[in-house]
Structure formats: structure tokens, C-alpha cells
Design an enzyme around this catalytic site. Structure first.
Site, PDB file in Angstrom:
ATOM      1  N   ARG A 113       3.676  41.618  -5.492  1.00  0.00           N
ATOM      2  CA  ARG A 113       4.778  42.094  -4.642  1.00  0.00           C
ATOM      3  C   ARG A 113       4.295  43.129  -3.617  1.00  0.00           C
ATOM      4  O   ARG A 113       5.063  43.545  -2.746  1.00  0.00           O
ATOM      5  CB  ARG A 113       5.883  42.710  -5.496  1.00  0.00           C
ATOM      6  CG  ARG A 113       6.553  41.728  -6.428  1.00  0.00           C
ATOM      7  CD  ARG A 113       7.597  42.400  -7.274  1.00  0.00           C
ATOM      8  NE  ARG A 113       8.761  42.783  -6.518  1.00  0.00           N
ATOM      9  CZ  ARG A 113       9.794  42.001  -6.260  1.00  0.00           C
ATOM     10  NH1 ARG A 113       9.815  40.776  -6.728  1.00  0.00           N
ATOM     11  NH2 ARG A 113      10.812  42.437  -5.562  1.00  0.00           N
ATOM     12  N   TRP A 122       4.697  48.861  -1.315  1.00  0.00           N
ATOM     13  CA  TRP A 122       4.334  48.235  -0.037  1.00  0.00           C
ATOM     14  C   TRP A 122       5.043  49.067   1.016  1.00  0.00           C
ATOM     15  O   TRP A 122       6.260  49.013   1.136  1.00  0.00           O
ATOM     16  CB  TRP A 122       4.804  46.783  -0.011  1.00  0.00           C
ATOM     17  CG  TRP A 122       4.308  46.029   1.172  1.00  0.00           C
ATOM     18  CD1 TRP A 122       4.991  45.758   2.318  1.00  0.00           C
ATOM     19  CD2 TRP A 122       3.029  45.434   1.323  1.00  0.00           C
ATOM     20  NE1 TRP A 122       4.200  45.039   3.176  1.00  0.00           N
ATOM     21  CE2 TRP A 122       2.997  44.817   2.601  1.00  0.00           C
ATOM     22  CE3 TRP A 122       1.881  45.361   0.518  1.00  0.00           C
ATOM     23  CZ2 TRP A 122       1.885  44.146   3.071  1.00  0.00           C
ATOM     24  CZ3 TRP A 122       0.778  44.691   0.994  1.00  0.00           C
ATOM     25  CH2 TRP A 122       0.777  44.089   2.256  1.00  0.00           C
ATOM     26  N   HIS A 124       2.006  13.934  30.719  1.00  0.00           N
ATOM     27  CA  HIS A 124       0.769  14.216  31.467  1.00  0.00           C
ATOM     28  C   HIS A 124      -0.484  13.916  30.647  1.00  0.00           C
ATOM     29  O   HIS A 124      -1.501  14.586  30.794  1.00  0.00           O
ATOM     30  CB  HIS A 124       0.768  15.669  31.935  1.00  0.00           C
ATOM     31  CG  HIS A 124       1.906  15.982  32.846  1.00  0.00           C
ATOM     32  ND1 HIS A 124       2.059  15.396  34.072  1.00  0.00           N
ATOM     33  CD2 HIS A 124       2.984  16.799  32.698  1.00  0.00           C
ATOM     34  CE1 HIS A 124       3.173  15.828  34.648  1.00  0.00           C
ATOM     35  NE2 HIS A 124       3.746  16.679  33.823  1.00  0.00           N
ATOM     36  N   GLU A 169      -2.693  23.120   8.501  1.00  0.00           N
ATOM     37  CA  GLU A 169      -3.307  24.083   7.570  1.00  0.00           C
ATOM     38  C   GLU A 169      -3.257  23.590   6.129  1.00  0.00           C
ATOM     39  O   GLU A 169      -4.212  23.754   5.385  1.00  0.00           O
ATOM     40  CB  GLU A 169      -2.554  25.435   7.628  1.00  0.00           C
ATOM     41  CG  GLU A 169      -2.930  26.312   8.800  1.00  0.00           C
ATOM     42  CD  GLU A 169      -2.154  27.631   8.804  1.00  0.00           C
ATOM     43  OE1 GLU A 169      -2.784  28.673   9.016  1.00  0.00           O
ATOM     44  OE2 GLU A 169      -0.925  27.618   8.606  1.00  0.00           O
ATOM     45  N   GLU A 217       3.664  26.170  16.053  1.00  0.00           N
ATOM     46  CA  GLU A 217       3.622  26.738  14.702  1.00  0.00           C
ATOM     47  C   GLU A 217       3.880  25.657  13.655  1.00  0.00           C
ATOM     48  O   GLU A 217       3.225  25.632  12.614  1.00  0.00           O
ATOM     49  CB  GLU A 217       4.646  27.893  14.604  1.00  0.00           C
ATOM     50  CG  GLU A 217       4.819  28.526  13.248  1.00  0.00           C
ATOM     51  CD  GLU A 217       3.549  29.134  12.656  1.00  0.00           C
ATOM     52  OE1 GLU A 217       2.520  29.228  13.340  1.00  0.00           O
ATOM     53  OE2 GLU A 217       3.589  29.471  11.454  1.00  0.00           O
ATOM     54  N   LYS A 270       1.257  24.777  10.754  1.00  0.00           N
ATOM     55  CA  LYS A 270       1.602  24.793   9.318  1.00  0.00           C
ATOM     56  C   LYS A 270       1.155  23.495   8.677  1.00  0.00           C
ATOM     57  O   LYS A 270       0.551  23.495   7.611  1.00  0.00           O
ATOM     58  CB  LYS A 270       3.121  24.935   9.089  1.00  0.00           C
ATOM     59  CG  LYS A 270       3.765  26.277   9.236  1.00  0.00           C
ATOM     60  CD  LYS A 270       3.340  27.331   8.268  1.00  0.00           C
ATOM     61  CE  LYS A 270       2.044  27.937   8.620  1.00  0.00           C
ATOM     62  NZ  LYS A 270       1.850  29.056   9.431  1.00  0.00           N
ATOM     63  N   CYS A 312       8.404  46.142  -2.979  1.00  0.00           N
ATOM     64  CA  CYS A 312       7.603  46.798  -4.001  1.00  0.00           C
ATOM     65  C   CYS A 312       7.975  46.225  -5.369  1.00  0.00           C
ATOM     66  O   CYS A 312       8.815  45.346  -5.472  1.00  0.00           O
ATOM     67  CB  CYS A 312       7.868  48.289  -4.020  1.00  0.00           C
ATOM     68  SG  CYS A 312       8.032  49.016  -2.396  1.00  0.00           S
ATOM     69  N   LYS A 347      -6.929  34.098   4.189  1.00  0.00           N
ATOM     70  CA  LYS A 347      -5.701  34.801   4.576  1.00  0.00           C
ATOM     71  C   LYS A 347      -5.980  35.782   5.714  1.00  0.00           C
ATOM     72  O   LYS A 347      -5.178  35.949   6.617  1.00  0.00           O
ATOM     73  CB  LYS A 347      -5.142  35.528   3.347  1.00  0.00           C
ATOM     74  CG  LYS A 347      -3.830  36.228   3.571  1.00  0.00           C
ATOM     75  CD  LYS A 347      -2.674  35.244   3.639  1.00  0.00           C
ATOM     76  CE  LYS A 347      -1.407  35.843   4.186  1.00  0.00           C
ATOM     77  NZ  LYS A 347      -0.577  34.843   4.871  1.00  0.00           N
ATOM     78  N   ASN A 396      12.721  50.514  -5.111  1.00  0.00           N
ATOM     79  CA  ASN A 396      12.375  49.411  -4.196  1.00  0.00           C
ATOM     80  C   ASN A 396      13.476  49.317  -3.181  1.00  0.00           C
ATOM     81  O   ASN A 396      14.638  49.466  -3.543  1.00  0.00           O
ATOM     82  CB  ASN A 396      12.435  48.045  -4.879  1.00  0.00           C
ATOM     83  CG  ASN A 396      11.383  47.859  -5.884  1.00  0.00           C
ATOM     84  OD1 ASN A 396      10.492  48.654  -5.995  1.00  0.00           O
ATOM     85  ND2 ASN A 396      11.501  46.795  -6.645  1.00  0.00           N
ATOM     86  N   GLY A 397      13.133  48.950  -1.963  1.00  0.00           N
ATOM     87  CA  GLY A 397      14.173  48.754  -0.944  1.00  0.00           C
ATOM     88  C   GLY A 397      14.089  49.835   0.106  1.00  0.00           C
ATOM     89  O   GLY A 397      13.064  50.522   0.227  1.00  0.00           O
TER      90      GLY A 397
HETATM   91  C1  G6P Z   1      -5.932  33.583   9.623  1.00  0.00           C
HETATM   92  C2  G6P Z   1      -4.785  33.082   8.762  1.00  0.00           C
HETATM   93  C3  G6P Z   1      -3.577  32.727   9.630  1.00  0.00           C
HETATM   94  C4  G6P Z   1      -3.195  33.925  10.491  1.00  0.00           C
HETATM   95  C5  G6P Z   1      -4.368  34.417  11.332  1.00  0.00           C
HETATM   96  C6  G6P Z   1      -4.063  35.727  12.021  1.00  0.00           C
HETATM   97  O1  G6P Z   1      -6.461  32.544  10.363  1.00  0.00           O
HETATM   98  O2  G6P Z   1      -5.178  31.948   8.010  1.00  0.00           O
HETATM   99  O3  G6P Z   1      -2.482  32.358   8.823  1.00  0.00           O
HETATM  100  O4  G6P Z   1      -2.118  33.574  11.318  1.00  0.00           O
HETATM  101  O5  G6P Z   1      -5.507  34.644  10.495  1.00  0.00           O
HETATM  102  O6  G6P Z   1      -3.908  36.702  11.033  1.00  0.00           O
HETATM  103  P1  G6P Z   1      -3.185  38.078  11.246  1.00  0.00           P
HETATM  104  O7  G6P Z   1      -3.331  38.777   9.915  1.00  0.00           O
HETATM  105  O8  G6P Z   1      -3.878  38.796  12.344  1.00  0.00           O
HETATM  106  O9  G6P Z   1      -1.763  37.783  11.572  1.00  0.00           O
END
Ligand code: G6P
Length: 603
Positions: free
Chosen positions: A27, A75, A502, A486, A479, A483, A2, A598, A99-100
Site C-alpha cells: 500500500r 505514502w 495518410h 505492454e 495510451e 497498455k 497508507c 516499473k 490513513n486518508g
Molecule cells: C517505464 C514504465 C512505464 C512508465 C515509464 C515512465 O517505462 O514501464 O509504465 O510510464 O517508465 O515512468 P515514470 O515513473 O517517469 O512515470
């Protein structure tokens, strides 16, 4: 995570607090609130959702004249994002923002309830204000009462208290989460969780260290540690606000990579304790009669789920399946009534995952959401919820959310294994030790970052990348590749090392980069042979390993860790930084990559 702000002075307090909160919205913002006090007059406003809702609520309110004020953007970690749970929290005559996480809040709450205190909220924070007032009644000295309050708290906190018992004062304390204090030339005092809200008001600031606390009045800031006065060093404030919001980092993604160590602590707080795992938010009964785990997610969250599937089977000895949500929806899944259906999602809003959750729920399955956003659609729909506590994640490419997802799922695995007596006490202790070591593992070593920055220039050309690994390092390879694609827009694939022969190995030549994950604790020799096959065909190899690998073209040495999951998280940071540095060299917008969002709320 937060944000808090505080102010002592004669300017219009509401505007100062609201503009400070605006700078802290990054935040987290599921709710916010403000309390101001001038003489005996106290006003408090709270609102759910974005800060604009609080602005709207306070539009006819002004708070002129000398006084004190505190504000908060929240948050949620304990209790839903409702107005009641929003800060500041009220006692009889005092307000607190925090916060915390107060780890021992339940014990304190139980005691205070015995004394007849009524709690309004479900938060951990509310205990602070009641404890303060209780001690103030006993000691008749607000500062001593505050000092005693702090001594009772276990956990992480940045706390501000205002009270009618000391109308011109703000009491403050800090442990494990940030708190900054500045004073202007007129002696007016400003508090904040980060630099940005203070820019323009003060020239220099004090960054409090852990366990520091004290009180401030106009012209006076007294800071203590262990009951002794401290004269801390002042630091000049940066002048660029957007830079300050990113806390000095070039991109939010970079900041979030560096934050992983801190959020890992938050994720475990109150959950990993005395060599075992505890979740206040779920009851053991959800595992009654369960003979299968089905994990379902998209994108990075899918990789977290896939990682967890290895742990569920190996450690908790339960059959586990992982489903890509968009596939699950239309495959006419044959569901087993004895499955626990777990959705994993940062946002809690991803349309495919949400629909999959609905299907499982409609079929009568028990459900659990592992999610970062309280009150999100999945959190509201799922039968059970565990929040990952990563704080708001701004970078579109997920980093710290992934870390907390894997950690939370690992904790669920251990919780179940313990429940079913699959692990001995010593084995469980060993696992929790590895978990508790993660904040250290996740700390970014600046030398390592610099090395990755330097070698990143080797990877700007060529015709593609293979990220390879075995076991949990296979989802990590997926992953790592995700990354990179993306944010760099380069072609990258993740593969299980053993699958290379294969088919994919046909692509190997000197223009193909292989990023090989070679952990010491998991199938080292097997993976090494796969990488040798690639090296023999002139592929360019970056080996990431604690053990020297003579055939690699580039080598990143990781530490010798005792637990394979420690290696997993250390390598994860390397892969995140690798993608980041390549993307920066290519001149891309790291935080907002092209074509991506996002949160994807459409099919
Ligand atoms: C979008 C984002 C990804 C994320 C995916 C799932 O494609 O760009 O970064 O992993 O959605 O999102 P979620 O909020 O369900 O983890």
C-alpha cells in the site's frame, strides 16, 4: 494510500504489528512506525524508507505482556517522508495513526495553535491527536473526546488512537478508506486496512462502513454510527495471503484499475473546493511572467502530458509544447526563459525525465514536477511539486497513476485559467463539477467488465491493432495501444484518426483490429467518417462510444456524459480492462510483463 494495523492482547505486540505492516507494504512505504503501550509504558519507533529499516531499529525491543499497539506504513501526501512526519503522531499522552486526508486540517491546526499547541510535523494527521487531547481535557472522558474529535474532521480517514487516558483501549474511526476489525477466540482484537494482516489470527472480520467509529478493549468491540450502537455483520476471512494482498483481484493491475475511483477522490481532496481549485503546495507566483508551458515525460506519463497540452491551450489559453524526455535531452533545445517546465512522472526517478529537468533548471527555467512519489529525485530537484496521490502502483503497466496525472494536470490548467481570469465563475464551476464527478465515472461496472472479458477472445489473433481517436482521445488512443502492447505483446499502434488516410490505412484488412474511440462530445462525426473508411476496407472495428455505431463488429457502449473529460476517463477504463483481459487470456504475467521495468533509471 497508507496501511494501518492495531492490536490489543498479550502476544508480543511488536511482532504482530511488524508482520501486519509487512503484509501492507504494497500500500506504500516511504516511512513506517509503531507505538506500543503496556500499562503506563509507551514506546514509539519510526523509520524512513522500507519497513526493513523499522525492523532494524526495533530489533532489540520487545513488548511482552498485555497491552495495545498501533502501526503504520506511509505514502506521503502532506509533508515529506521524514521520521517526524511518519506515524504514529504523538500528543502529550496519546498516539494516532491515520490513513486518508484530513481536508480541513489547516483550519483545525490554526485554532489549536492559537490555544498554544505546538506541532512537530507537517502532516494533516497530527491535528487529530491534539484535538483528541484537547477534548479529553474538557470532557474528562476519552470516548466522548474521541467522538467529538471525529465530528470535527472533514475528509477521508481510517484512524486508530491509543492513549494513557485509556490504557487498555484502541479508539477507531473510518470514513472513505478501509478499516477491518477482527477478534480471536480469546477476545484479542486486531485492526487492519486490508484482510492480509489478519489471516492466521482471526477467522472472521467486520468491514466497517463509512462514518463508523468506536472503541475496543480485550473482549469488547463497540461500534457506533451517528451516536447509536451498531451490530455489524461478520464475514469469513479469505485464507490465501497473496490473494488477500490483491484484495481479491487476480492481479495488482486489476486491483489498481478498480482503485481509480478512490484515488481520484484523494487526488482532489482539499484541492477542488467551492467551485474552484486550490493548491496548498504551490504559490500563484510560479505563473508570473509565464507565456509557455513545456511538458516533458516518458511512456504513460508522456500520454498524460500530451492530454494536458490540449487542455492548457484550449482552457488556459497558453502556448504548450510536449517533449519526449529522451528526445529533449539531445536535441539542443532552444529554451524560452518564460516557460514553465513541467515534468510528469509516476516514480520521479526515470533517468531521461530527470536529466531533462536538470537541463531546464540549469537554463534558469521555473520547474514543476507532477509526481506520485514524494522525496523522489525529481521531487527533490524541481522548484515546485504537486503530488498525484495515487498510492503505490505495483503493476508495471501504469493505470491509476495515469488517471491521477491527467486529473492533476487538468486541475493545474483550471488553477491557471482562474488565476488569469480566463474562465468565468460559472465555467469554472462547471469544470470542477466534471472533476468531482470522476470518482463515479471511474467506478468499474461489473457488467461492462464481464462484457470486455467475453469479447476479448476475438482479439487473440490477427496481425495488429490500431487505436484511433481525435483531440484528447488521440493521446488516449496512444495510451490504449501502449497498455495492450505492454502486457499482451501484441502489435498495437495509436493514431490520430485523421492521420489514418495518410499511410496507415494501407495496412487495413480483415486481420487488423481497429479500436475506435467515438466520444459524443468531441468531433464525433469527423471520427466516425475515419472509422467508416476502415470498415469499408473490411477492417475489424471495435467501436467504443455512447452512440450506436452500425458498422462496428464489436461495440462497447459508454454512458452519455456531459463533459468530454468524463468520456475520456470512462473510455480509459474500457481500454485498461481490454488490455488486461487479452493479456490474461494469453496467459501472460500481467503485473510483470517481459522486458519491462516499473521504473527505468537508466538511459
Ligand atoms: C517505464 C514504465 C512505464 C512508465 C515509464 C515512465 O517505462 O514501464 O509504465 O510510464 O517508465 O515512468 P515514470 O515513473 O517517469 O512515470
Amino acid at each position: 494510500m497508507c496501511g494501518i494495523v492495531g492490536y490489543i492482547g498479550s502476544k508480543e505486540k511488536k511482532s504482530i504489528i511488524l508482520s501486519g505492516l509487512k503484509e501492507l507494504e504494497y500500500r506504500g512505504y516511504d516511512s513506517s512506525g509503531i507505538a506500543t503501550m503496556s500499562g503506563e509504558k509507551i514506546d514509539c519507533f519510526k523509520a524512513v524508507g522500507k519497513l526493513s529499516n523499522l525492523e532494524e531499529k526495533t530489533k532489540n525491543f520487545t513488548s511482552d505482556g498485555f497491552g495495545v499497539a498501533i502501526g503504520h506504513t506511509r505514502w506521503a501526501t502532506h509533508g515529506k517522508p521524514t521520521e517526524i512526519n511518519a506515524h504514529p503522531h504523538l500528543g502529550e499522552y496519546s498516539f494516532v495513526t491515520h490513513n486518508g486526508i484530513i481536508e480541513n486540517y489547516q483550519e483545525i491546526k490554526d485554532e489549536l495553535e492559537k490555544d498554544g499547541v505546538n506541532f512537530l510535523s507537517q502532516t494533516d494527521t497530527e491535528v487529530i491527536v491534539h484535538l483528541f487531547e484537547k477534548f479529553n481535557e474538557e470532557l474528562k472522558d476519552p470516548f466522548k473526546a474521541f467522538e467529538k474529535t471525529i465530528s470535527k474532521l472533514v475528509g477521508s480517514y481510517a484512524i486508530l488512537i491509543i492513549s494513557k487516558a485509556a490504557g487498555d483501549t484502541i479508539f477507531f474511526a473510518k470514513n472513505a478508506v478501509p478499516m477491518i476489525i477482527g477478534q480471536d477466540d480469546n477476545g484479542e482484537v486486531f485492526f487492519s486496512s486490508s484482510d492480509a494482516p489478519l489471516i492466521g489470527y482471526v477467522k472472521d472480520v467486520v468491514y466497517l462502513d463509512d462514518k463508523m467509529y468506536g472503541y475496543a478493549k480485550k473482549g469488547v468491540v463497540e461500534i457506533y454510527k451517528n451516536h447509536k450502537t451498531i451490530k455489524p455483520q461478520k464475514h469469513a476471512l479469505p485464507t490465501d495471503r497473496s490473494y488477500a494482498q490483491k484484495e481479491g483481484f487476480r492481479f495488482f493491475m486489476e486491483k489498481e484499475i478498480y482503485e481509480q475511483s478512490t484515488v481520484a477522490t484523494e487526488t482532489m481532496m482539499g484541492r477542488v473546493k467551492n467551485g474552484t481549485i486550490k493548491f496548498d503546495e504551490i504559490s500563484p507566483e510560479i505563473f508570473d511572467g509565464i507565456d509557455e508551458i513545456v511538458l516533458c515525460a516518458c511512456g504513460t506519463s508522456y500520454h498524460a502530458a500530451l492530454t494536458a497540452s490540449y487542455l492548457f491551450e484550449r482552457v488556459a489559453k497558453i502556448r504548450t509544447k510536449v517533449e519526449i524526455a529522451s528526445e529533449f535531452r539531445y536535441k539542443e533545445p532552444f529554451l524560452n526563459k518564460n516557460s514553465l517546465f513541467i515534468v510528469v512522472s509516476q516514480s520521479g526517478e526515470t533517468a531521461d525525465t530527470l536529466e531533462a529537468l536538470k537541463i531546464a533548471k540549469d537554463a534558469g527555467l521555473k520547474t514543476l514536477a507532477i509526481c506520485n512519489v514524494d522525496n523522489s529525485s525529481m521531487v527533490r530537484l524541481a522548484g515546485n511539486v504537486i503530488l498525484t496521490r495515487a498510492g503505490i502502483e505495483k503493476g508495471v503497466a501504469s493505470t491509476k497513476a495515469f488517471t491521477t496525472q491527467v486529473m492533476t494536470l487538468w486541475m493545474v490548467v483550471l488553477y491557471l485559467a482562474n488565476l488569469r481570469k480566463i474562465l468565468s465563475n460559472d465555467e469554472l464551476k462547471n469544470e470542477t463539477k466534471a472533476l468531482l464527478n470522476l470518482p463515479k465515472v471511474l467506478e468499474v461496472d461489473p457488467k461492462l467488465h464481464e462484457k470486455i472479458r467475453r469479447i476479448s477472445k476475438h482479439y487473440l489473433h490477427g496481425h495488429g491493432f490500431f487505436f484511433i481517436g481525435r483531440d484528447v482521445f488521440y493521446p488516449l488512443a496512444l495510451e490504449g495501444a501502449l497498455k495492450l502492447k505492454e502486457i499482451s505483446y501484441l502489435h498495437a499502434e495509436g493514431y490520430a484518426s485523421g492521420e489514418m488516410k495518410h499511410g496507415p490505412i494501407a495496412l487495413v484488412d480483415e486481420g487488423l483490429f481497429t479500436i475506435a474511440l467515438l466520444p459524443k462530445n468531441t468531433l464525433y462525426e469527423k471520427t466516425k467518417s475515419n472509422v467508416e473508411e476502415i470498415a469499408a476496407r473490411d477492417g475489424f472495428v471495435l467501436a467504443i462510444s455512447p452512440l450506436e455505431f452500425e458498422l462496428s463488429d464489436d461495440f462497447i457502449k459508454t454512458s452519455e456524459q456531459e463533459h468530454f473529460m468524463s468520456e475520456f476517463f470512462e473510455m480509459m477504463v474500457v481500454l485498461q480492462l481490454f488490455a488486461l483481459e487479452i493479456s490474461i487470456r494469453l496467459g501472460n504475467d500481467v503485473d510483470m510483463p517481459r522486458n519491462l521495468a516499473k521504473s527505468v533509471t537508466v538511459e
